[in-house]
Scaffold this motif. Structure first.
Motif, mmCIF file in Angstrom:
data_model
loop_
_atom_site.group_PDB
_atom_site.id
_atom_site.type_symbol
_atom_site.label_atom_id
_atom_site.label_comp_id
_atom_site.label_asym_id
_atom_site.label_seq_id
_atom_site.Cartn_x
_atom_site.Cartn_y
_atom_site.Cartn_z
ATOM 1 N N GLU A 120 36.745 -26.271 -27.493
ATOM 2 C CA GLU A 120 37.720 -26.287 -28.592
ATOM 3 C C GLU A 120 37.103 -26.319 -29.980
ATOM 4 O OE1 GLU A 120 40.991 -25.961 -28.307
ATOM 5 O OE2 GLU A 120 40.833 -25.791 -26.137
ATOM 6 N N ALA A 121 35.988 -26.996 -30.152
ATOM 7 C CA ALA A 121 35.439 -27.204 -31.498
ATOM 8 C C ALA A 121 33.956 -26.874 -31.534
ATOM 9 C CB ALA A 121 35.665 -28.651 -31.946
ATOM 10 N N VAL A 122 33.474 -26.570 -32.720
ATOM 11 C CA VAL A 122 32.044 -26.355 -32.939
ATOM 12 C C VAL A 122 31.324 -27.680 -32.670
ATOM 13 C CG1 VAL A 122 30.284 -25.841 -34.684
ATOM 14 C CG2 VAL A 122 32.423 -24.533 -34.641
ATOM 15 N N LEU A 180 35.525 -20.030 -31.726
ATOM 16 C CA LEU A 180 35.345 -19.132 -32.863
ATOM 17 C C LEU A 180 36.666 -18.580 -33.373
ATOM 18 C CD1 LEU A 180 32.227 -17.066 -31.708
ATOM 19 C CD2 LEU A 180 32.329 -19.318 -32.772
ATOM 20 N N ARG A 181 37.661 -18.535 -32.513
ATOM 21 C CA ARG A 181 38.958 -17.965 -32.884
ATOM 22 C C ARG A 181 39.823 -18.932 -33.686
ATOM 23 N NH1 ARG A 181 39.322 -12.552 -32.686
ATOM 24 N NH2 ARG A 181 38.735 -11.696 -30.662
ATOM 25 N N ARG A 182 39.761 -20.212 -33.340
ATOM 26 C CA ARG A 182 40.653 -21.187 -33.970
ATOM 27 C C ARG A 182 40.239 -21.410 -35.437
ATOM 28 N NH1 ARG A 182 43.801 -24.218 -31.310
ATOM 29 N NH2 ARG A 182 42.507 -24.107 -29.433
ATOM 30 N N VAL A 183 41.169 -21.184 -36.361
ATOM 31 C CA VAL A 183 40.884 -21.374 -37.788
ATOM 32 C C VAL A 183 41.098 -22.849 -38.129
ATOM 33 C CG1 VAL A 183 41.494 -20.725 -40.136
ATOM 34 C CG2 VAL A 183 41.562 -19.015 -38.311
ATOM 35 N N GLN A 193 31.844 -21.925 -41.817
ATOM 36 C CA GLN A 193 31.369 -22.588 -40.606
ATOM 37 C C GLN A 193 30.708 -21.590 -39.657
ATOM 38 O OE1 GLN A 193 31.389 -26.055 -39.060
ATOM 39 N NE2 GLN A 193 29.917 -24.627 -38.166
ATOM 40 N N LEU A 194 31.331 -20.452 -39.463
ATOM 41 C CA LEU A 194 30.780 -19.467 -38.544
ATOM 42 C C LEU A 194 29.498 -18.844 -39.074
ATOM 43 C CD1 LEU A 194 34.133 -17.833 -37.446
ATOM 44 C CD2 LEU A 194 32.694 -19.388 -36.128
ATOM 45 N N LEU A 195 29.439 -18.625 -40.353
ATOM 46 C CA LEU A 195 28.204 -18.120 -40.949
ATOM 47 C C LEU A 195 27.092 -19.161 -40.818
ATOM 48 C CD1 LEU A 195 29.554 -16.345 -44.165
ATOM 49 C CD2 LEU A 195 28.720 -15.289 -42.060
ATOM 50 N N VAL A 288 39.133 -9.192 -27.990
ATOM 51 C CA VAL A 288 37.821 -8.573 -27.994
ATOM 52 C C VAL A 288 37.058 -8.970 -26.747
ATOM 53 C CG1 VAL A 288 37.657 -8.522 -30.496
ATOM 54 C CG2 VAL A 288 36.784 -10.505 -29.258
ATOM 55 N N CYS A 289 36.067 -8.166 -26.411
ATOM 56 C CA CYS A 289 35.199 -8.477 -25.277
ATOM 57 C C CYS A 289 34.185 -9.540 -25.684
ATOM 58 C CB CYS A 289 34.478 -7.215 -24.817
ATOM 59 S SG CYS A 289 33.287 -7.505 -23.500
ATOM 60 N N MET A 290 33.754 -9.473 -26.926
ATOM 61 C CA MET A 290 32.761 -10.427 -27.415
ATOM 62 C C MET A 290 33.033 -10.716 -28.872
ATOM 63 S SD MET A 290 30.291 -12.332 -26.993
ATOM 64 C CE MET A 290 29.907 -13.376 -28.385
ATOM 65 N N THR A 291 32.934 -11.966 -29.272
ATOM 66 C CA THR A 291 33.167 -12.358 -30.653
ATOM 67 C C THR A 291 31.914 -12.994 -31.215
ATOM 68 O OG1 THR A 291 35.463 -12.815 -30.137
ATOM 69 C CG2 THR A 291 34.630 -13.736 -32.164
ATOM 70 N N THR A 292 31.548 -12.623 -32.425
ATOM 71 C CA THR A 292 30.420 -13.240 -33.109
ATOM 72 C C THR A 292 30.925 -13.831 -34.408
ATOM 73 O OG1 THR A 292 29.892 -11.243 -34.349
ATOM 74 C CG2 THR A 292 28.886 -11.463 -32.174
ATOM 75 N N PRO A 293 30.113 -14.692 -35.065
ATOM 76 C CA PRO A 293 30.542 -15.242 -36.337
ATOM 77 C C PRO A 293 30.939 -14.186 -37.359
ATOM 78 C CG PRO A 293 28.682 -16.480 -35.525
ATOM 79 C CD PRO A 293 28.875 -15.307 -34.586
#
Length: 369
Positions: A120-122, A180-183, A193-195, A288-293
């Protein structure tokens, strides 16, 4: 012997050593209790790290009893003294943190490696201050402002373990794509955060992998979030840590737990790397098949961008809109199908495109052939 600044880990190491030495000497706990003139329970406390070892018991009774060579005594005495110190997290100001969590922080700060799965969280060791602030304020309990600040400071200070001058912590994190999806906080907070996660993966001892939605079922769905902490000594089996609402479970990490984590790192997991762009870009709504930052950062910006539709848009599918993004780029897409794809331009590229259109350089692209 490996150095560690954590009293909790010194206590753990000494407990494991005392257990090993007693068994090698062919003694039972009752034999040791007789020599110490104490209860068997006290010996058990020493061997389970529930209580720090008294230095006098160590050098006057236990080490001679276990026939430990005298040249090795200083290492054990030093460990016993260090184990009785307070960790920085126990003196960070304000009310003491719960004992179950103080134990975890002590283990974390002295661990040589941590393998973690988050759904759920980073992971806390990779969070930015703004992300931590948003998570803390959205908790189940109401907290005073000074308590919120203390919790944020504690979490951010824990991250120093990743940059220890001697033997920095090795972190391997496997994340569910939902992380990564949850804002969290806001699109801008999530983008930063993702960067930050992407930047941290450039560290030689930090690895982050994502289990994409398309991978389907995986071991983490049954286990839930957990961590496996490893320590510098080969005889230490490690600790599996599972947190719940009222506290946490601590288990010696048997081979099956380590195997379960290996299952999470199967080929379906994709490793995040700085500068990597996903094949599917920012097609968040379509999946998506794969998610990145980078892809999620794009999506977070697109959702909060001030879109401006062209006055020349019509009802026959020619619906174009554009928006400036926080990072200085300009996004262009079809307003009727915003999830179908977005084109990104730098300011220089957009200026060149506009000048070319005005000059008629692209008029023939739409002609029928």
């Amino acid at each position: 012997m490996t150095d560690t600044s954590s009293p909790t880990v010194w206590r753990r190491w000494l407990a494991l050593e005392l257990t090993r030495l007693r068994r090698e000497a062919g003694l039972e706990q009752k034999d040791v209790a007789k020599a110490l003139r104490c209860t068997v329970a006290k010996v058990s406390y020493y061997e389970t790290a529930d209580r720090p070892v008294v230095v006098k018991d160590l050098d006057e009774v236990l080490l001679p009893l276990y026939s430990v060579p005298e040249d090795r005594w200083p290492a054990y005495v030093r460990a016993a003294k260090d184990a009785r110190k307070k960790g920085w997290w126990e003196t960070h100001g304000g009310p003491p943190i719960p004992s179950w969590f103080s134990l975890f922080v002590g283990l974390e700060q002295g661990a040589s490696q941590i393998r973690t799965y988050e759904s759920e969280a980073v992971p806390g060791l990779l969070q930015t201050r703004a992300y931590t602030d948003a998570i803390t304020r959205r908790g189940t309990a109401e907290r005073a402002e000074d308590e919120v600040e203390r919790q944020i400071k504690l979490r951010l200070t824990r991250q120093d373990a990743l940059n220890r001058a001697s033997s920095p912590l090795r972190l391997w994190a496997v994340l569910n794509e939902a992380v990564l999806r949850r804002v969290v906080g806001s699109p801008a907070v999530m983008r930063d955060q993702l960067l930050h996660v992407a930047e941290m993966t450039s560290h030689p001892k930090i690895t982050v992998q994502v289990i994409p939605f398309s991978h389907g079922a995986h071991p983490g769905m049954a286990a839930g979030p957990f961590q496996i902490l490893g320590f510098p000594w080969p005889t230490d089996p490690g600790v599996a840590y599972v947190e719940h609402r009222a506290g946490a479970f601590y288990l010696e990490a048997p081979p099956r737990d380590r195997g379960a984590y290996g299952g999470l790192r199967a080929p379906g997991c994709t490793r995040l790397e700085p500068g990597r762009v996903s094949e599917d870009g920012a097609r968040h709504r379509r999946g998506v098949c794969m998610t990145t930052p980078e892809s999620v950062s794009n999506q977070a910006q697109l959702e909060s961008a001030p879109w401006r539709k062209s006055s020349f848009s019509g009802d026959q599918g020619a619906c174009v809109e554009a928006a400036p993004l926080l990072d200085g780029r300009i996004a262009v897409r079809n307003s009727n199908h915003p999830g179908a794809g977005t084109v990104f331009f730098t300011r220089t590229e957009m200026d060149a495109w506009i000048k070319g259109v005005k000059a008629g350089e692209f008029d023939d692209l739409g002609s029928q052939r």
